[in-house]
Scaffold this active site. Sequence first.
Site, PDB file in Angstrom:
ATOM      1  N   SER A  56      -0.062  -4.942   9.288  1.00 45.16           N
ATOM      2  CA  SER A  56      -1.224  -4.067   9.225  1.00 45.16           C
ATOM      3  C   SER A  56      -0.867  -2.657   9.712  1.00 45.16           C
ATOM      4  O   SER A  56       0.010  -1.999   9.146  1.00 45.16           O
ATOM      5  CB  SER A  56      -2.367  -4.686  10.037  1.00 45.16           C
ATOM      6  OG  SER A  56      -3.569  -3.967   9.852  1.00 45.16           O
ATOM      7  N   ASP A  75      -6.566  -9.792   0.448  1.00 45.52           N
ATOM      8  CA  ASP A  75      -6.659  -8.854   1.573  1.00 45.52           C
ATOM      9  C   ASP A  75      -7.724  -7.804   1.259  1.00 45.52           C
ATOM     10  O   ASP A  75      -7.548  -6.972   0.370  1.00 45.52           O
ATOM     11  CB  ASP A  75      -5.303  -8.183   1.797  1.00 45.52           C
ATOM     12  CG  ASP A  75      -5.230  -7.417   3.106  1.00 45.52           C
ATOM     13  OD1 ASP A  75      -6.281  -6.939   3.584  1.00 45.52           O
ATOM     14  OD2 ASP A  75      -4.121  -7.283   3.657  1.00 45.52           O
ATOM     15  N   HIS A  91      -6.229 -10.840   5.042  1.00 41.53           N
ATOM     16  CA  HIS A  91      -5.443  -9.912   5.871  1.00 41.53           C
ATOM     17  C   HIS A  91      -4.856 -10.692   7.044  1.00 41.53           C
ATOM     18  O   HIS A  91      -5.400 -10.720   8.145  1.00 41.53           O
ATOM     19  CB  HIS A  91      -6.358  -8.784   6.368  1.00 41.53           C
ATOM     20  CG  HIS A  91      -5.620  -7.641   6.999  1.00 41.53           C
ATOM     21  ND1 HIS A  91      -4.777  -6.811   6.280  1.00 41.53           N
ATOM     22  CD2 HIS A  91      -5.595  -7.186   8.275  1.00 41.53           C
ATOM     23  CE1 HIS A  91      -4.290  -5.894   7.086  1.00 41.53           C
ATOM     24  NE2 HIS A  91      -4.752  -6.102   8.297  1.00 41.53           N
TER      25      HIS A  91
END
Length: 231
Positions: free
Chosen positions: A110, A158, A190
């Site tokens: 991320s 995601d 995600h």
Amino acid sequence: MALQYVIVQQPDNAAQLFLLYHGVNDNPDSMAQIGSWFAKAFPHALVVSVGAPFSGNVPQGRLWYADIPAHDRSEQQGVDAVMPEFIESVRHWQQQSGVRAEATALVGFSQGGTMVLEGVKAQPGLAGRAIVFSGRYATLPQRASTRNTIHLIHGDYDDHIPLQHAEEAKQRLMLLGGDVTLDIVEDLPHAIDHRSMELALNHLRYTVPRRYFDEALSGAKPGDDDVVMMM
């Protein structure tokens, strides 16, 4: 403003270096669990989970930079502000371990993945490998290098950083002559799951960096200290 470190594995004489970078409102302790996969697969590697410098919005949470909407260009400014400290930290662990950049792998999830991508964009010789789970560039690169091999791993579900960002990154890097792979994990939001980890480990074991082929064509002999085929 200071980075935090959790040492996952520290052999006497490290052959490789893995540095891991967590996501938004996460911390180095939780990312160290991901580091344990790399430690098991590479028992001679120094594995360190790195904590971001800024306090997050949840207890124990940390941020690499302010969580700015993707449409706001000032995200790049936030990345650029912390980048000198990020690069200095990588160089510090390389010097401490005696491991060269070619045998260094930067692993990010991320927002941590954004830092990894932007780090090797700013300094292509910073690390030989970049493993990016569910990450994206702050802004797509204008240049690429085969001094590093970038492995993008992204879930098709995601909704925080849509798959489109990874696809655009791969297309741009290929257009610029970079060395990149993209693996799409079905039905993954995600997150990082066991499939993501197996993809990452298999790339490190079996995917030969493009620079090796370039060196062979030029008559040079590739080094033996890259993170590749070291099971």
